[in-house]
Design a protein around this motif. Structure first.
Motif, PDB file in Angstrom:
ATOM      1  N   ARG A  61       1.767   0.746  -3.742  1.00 21.35           N
ATOM      2  CA  ARG A  61       2.228   1.577  -2.630  1.00 21.35           C
ATOM      3  C   ARG A  61       3.532   2.284  -3.000  1.00 21.35           C
ATOM      4  O   ARG A  61       4.166   2.883  -2.154  1.00 21.35           O
ATOM      5  N   ASN A  62       3.906   2.177  -4.258  1.00 18.19           N
ATOM      6  CA  ASN A  62       5.238   2.638  -4.688  1.00 18.19           C
ATOM      7  C   ASN A  62       5.210   3.941  -5.479  1.00 18.19           C
ATOM      8  O   ASN A  62       6.249   4.443  -5.907  1.00 18.19           O
ATOM      9  N   TRP A  68       3.307   9.215   0.403  1.00 20.34           N
ATOM     10  CA  TRP A  68       4.097   7.970   0.395  1.00 20.34           C
ATOM     11  C   TRP A  68       4.794   7.772   1.749  1.00 20.34           C
ATOM     12  O   TRP A  68       5.329   8.734   2.307  1.00 20.34           O
ATOM     13  N   SER A  79       6.278  -0.810   0.573  1.00 26.50           N
ATOM     14  CA  SER A  79       6.276   0.353  -0.316  1.00 26.50           C
ATOM     15  C   SER A  79       7.500   0.432  -1.223  1.00 26.50           C
ATOM     16  O   SER A  79       7.529   1.225  -2.165  1.00 26.50           O
ATOM     17  N   PRO A  83      10.045   6.090  -3.041  1.00 25.48           N
ATOM     18  CA  PRO A  83       8.892   6.215  -3.935  1.00 25.48           C
ATOM     19  C   PRO A  83       9.333   6.140  -5.402  1.00 25.48           C
ATOM     20  O   PRO A  83      10.375   6.692  -5.778  1.00 25.48           O
ATOM     21  N   GLY A 148       0.871   6.134  -1.360  1.00 20.64           N
ATOM     22  CA  GLY A 148       1.663   5.716  -2.518  1.00 20.64           C
ATOM     23  C   GLY A 148       0.882   4.917  -3.529  1.00 20.64           C
ATOM     24  O   GLY A 148       1.465   4.292  -4.417  1.00 20.64           O
TER      25      GLY A 148
END
Ligand code: ZN
Length: 188
Positions: A61-62, A68, A79, A83, A148
């Motif tokens: 999720r990053n 994102w 997350s 990002p 993300g």
């Protein structure tokens, strides 16, 4: 090929390691393609059998995608505060930029019999081809939003055909390998 994005999905690491062993023992098997294999994206999570990395962040999720979103730090899908904040995320991005793969398979595992060949970007045909070998359903969505995610970053935004191979958690690593070896080799 990437394994071990989530440290509590050790079968994904096992499959990647088995592919490495197979290619070492029988180079001719993989000679139709050049493989770049990262068996363990999240070594700290794997060490502790935790989904997230040592910062408590879900690496899947990053990625710095258009979709994102900041999620709760208490979520198991946290997350991160920004990002692309994690070194593992950058390591994966650097592999893609350096080797410019024509296709990607990233391995995970999932419960409730939701195993599938999930695809992002122009990979529906590839997912269908793999399905002829592993018998897994082909899905364009995992059933919930994944802002993300690596699949979004590589498949949807960079148009690299990307398969998220979701192994069934209720099958052994050996069974997963036997079921997926032909599907993986069929990517070449
Ligand atoms: Zn996963």
């Amino acid at each position: 090929m990437f394994g071990g994005f989530h440290g509590d999905e050790p079968k994904s690491v096992d499959i990647a390691q088995r592919l490495i062993s197979l290619l070492e023992e029988s180079p001719a098997v993989g000679s139709a393609a050049r493989w770049v294999i990262v068996p363990l994206v999240n070594p700290d999570g794997y060490e502790r059998r935790k989904r997230r990395n040592v910062h408590g962040i879900d690496l899947n999720r990053n990625f710095p995608t258009d979709n994102w979103v900041l999620t709760s730090a208490r979520s198991r899908m946290f997350s991160g505060d920004a990002p692309g904040s994690e070194p593992e995320t950058h390591a994966v991005m650097n592999v893609i930029k350096r080797f410019k793969p024509q296709q990607i398979v990233t391995i995970h595992s999932i419960g409730d019999r939701r195993f599938c060949n999930n695809y992002d970007g122009p990979a529906r045909r590839l997912a269908t081809k793999m399905s002829r070998h592993n018998g897994y359903p082909v899905t364009g969505s995992i059933g919930y939003p994944t802002p993300g995610s690596f699949g979004t970053w590589a498949g949807i935004e960079r148009r690299i055909p990307t398969i998220t191979l979701e192994l069934p958690t209720h099958h052994s690593a050996k069974r997963c390998w036997e079921d997926n070896r032909p599907a993986i080799l069929a990517m070449a």
